[in-house]
Design a protein around this motif. Structure first.
Motif, mmCIF file in Angstrom:
data_model
loop_
_atom_site.group_PDB
_atom_site.id
_atom_site.type_symbol
_atom_site.label_atom_id
_atom_site.label_comp_id
_atom_site.label_asym_id
_atom_site.label_seq_id
_atom_site.Cartn_x
_atom_site.Cartn_y
_atom_site.Cartn_z
ATOM 1 N N ASP A 1 1.227 4.146 -2.928
ATOM 2 C CA ASP A 1 0.899 5.540 -2.629
ATOM 3 C C ASP A 1 2.062 6.462 -2.987
ATOM 4 O OD1 ASP A 1 -1.570 4.760 -1.716
ATOM 5 O OD2 ASP A 1 -1.094 4.984 0.418
ATOM 6 N N GLU B 1 2.037 9.390 -5.839
ATOM 7 C CA GLU B 1 2.296 10.769 -5.448
ATOM 8 C C GLU B 1 3.465 11.355 -6.231
ATOM 9 O OE1 GLU B 1 3.233 13.415 -1.413
ATOM 10 O OE2 GLU B 1 2.376 11.378 -1.237
ATOM 11 N N ARG C 1 0.840 -1.205 0.000
ATOM 12 C CA ARG C 1 0.000 0.000 0.000
ATOM 13 C C ARG C 1 0.872 1.252 0.000
ATOM 14 N NH1 ARG C 1 -1.322 3.965 2.771
ATOM 15 N NH2 ARG C 1 -0.001 3.327 4.513
#
Length: 365
Positions: free
Chosen positions: A103, A107, A99
């Motif tokens: 992320d 980003e 996860r």
């Protein structure tokens, strides 16, 4: 410390144009620059989700369980021989880490272009943000921005190219690279069992530590997706590739029986494929298969490919244990020569791999 890639001196044409910016521009103008238009896409037929074309699924929990290991190892061998690809489930990579790395990658690609360019690939370099395999100003370009980094051995990292934004990026990639190295080491062990060779004989080709690099791909959406191509048809010039889907947009296709087959990634699975080095080491028993990435018309696609390869100081050739069962089908070449030849072949299908078969004509330029 500089990585082993710096020894290669690969000559690329600078391509400072971001495909993400191009994609945003054409959403208003509607015109795709000619350098990205791929006429071959309109002629290709693609097989999607049929019973005869289901990518094999290998379960790591069964591989390591003595009760099911023999059966699952046979499935693994069959997948490597018949497909060159499989989906690996229950691989053991920490879910929270997955996860976090997803992320962080998402980003990073959301950063303004100027910030991403702070880790841009330098002239004739390999590591950093930008493009690979751009050899001339006339060639067709892939519809992708990438971040390419050497991740293992740790002491060979060129950390100047490791993004500092988001602030957790470096730590999560460091941890992920170790997890993937452990997964691949297990797979190599089970492959050795399937091949009937000593485990150390196969693993020795990848030691003292398996060199690992990652290519993080961002494929911007395009309303005219049938006119562009995310990644040209190619094989991987490494031992093994483990692909993580960062989001759920599909796009991987492999060549099977002379046609393109669209892979539907299983949630949470790693897509694993045999690379050129492993095909050569196994004297052709395992297959390195052409694959490509196509573009989604509605959604960006992001992937993380981890490449497990051999040191540049090694030699690449069939395992001696396998040559006891038959003649060598591939040349044995120096590791640096192999890698330079792979890049010189310009990402053109199996061109370079075929040139290494005994009796073939060498590839140059």
């Amino acid at each position: 410390m500089a990585s082993g890639f710096d020894k290669l001196k690969v000559e690329f044409i600078d391509q400072d144009e971001s495909v993400q910016v191009v994609a945003e521009t054409i959403r208003s103008s509607g015109e795709i620059p000619d350098r990205y238009i791929r006429p071959e896409m309109e002629a290709d037929s693609v097989i999607i989700d049929t019973d005869d074309y289901n990518l094999p699924v290998i379960d790591m929990s069964r591989l390591i369980n003595p009760e099911f290991s023999e059966e699952e190892i046979a499935k693994l061998g069959s997948a490597c021989e018949d497909w060159g690809f499989f989906q690996l489930v229950n691989h053991g990579v920490d879910g929270e880490l997955l996860r976090q790395i997803k992320d962080d990658i998402t980003e990073f690609f959301r950063l303004p272009l100027q910030e991403k360019m702070s880790v841009a690939i330098p002239p004739n370099g390999l590591q950093g943000f930008g493009h690979h395999f751009v050899f001339s100003k006339e060639q067709k370009l892939d519809w992708v921005d990438l971040l390419f980094l050497s991740t293992r051995p740790v002491e060979d990292r060129s950390t100047d190219f490791w993004p500092t934004k988001p602030p957790t990026f470096r730590d999560s990639l460091d941890k992920y690279s170790l997890e993937i190295a452990n997964v691949s080491a297990k797979l190599f062990m089970f492959m050795a069992i399937n091949l009937g060779v000593d485990e150390e004989a196969l693993l020795a080709a990848f030691k003292p530590e398996q060199p690992q690099s990652v290519r993080i791909n961002h494929y911007p959406r395009c309303s005219q997706a049938d006119k562009v191509l995310g990644l040209s048809p190619h094989t991987d010039g490494v031992g093994m590739t483990l692909l993580l889907q960062v989001n759920d947009a599909q796009g991987l296709q492999i060549r099977k029986d002379g046609r393109w087959f669209a892979v539907k990634n299983l949630p949470g699975a790693l897509v694993v494929n045999v690379g050129d080095v492993l095909e050569i080491l196994t004297n052709g028993k395992y297959k390195s298969i052409e694959h490509r990435a196509v573009i989604n018309p509605d959604r960006d696609r992001i992937t993380l490919a981890a490449f497990q390869s051999v040191p540049l100081s090694c030699t690449v050739g069939p395992l001696q244990e396998l040559l006891m069962k038959g003649e060598a089908r591939y040349k044995t070449v120096d590791g640096v020569e192999f890698t330079k030849g792979y890049f010189a072949a310009k990402l053109e299908g199996r061109r370079y791999l075929e040139s290494l078969k005994l009796g073939s004509v060498n590839v140059s330029g």
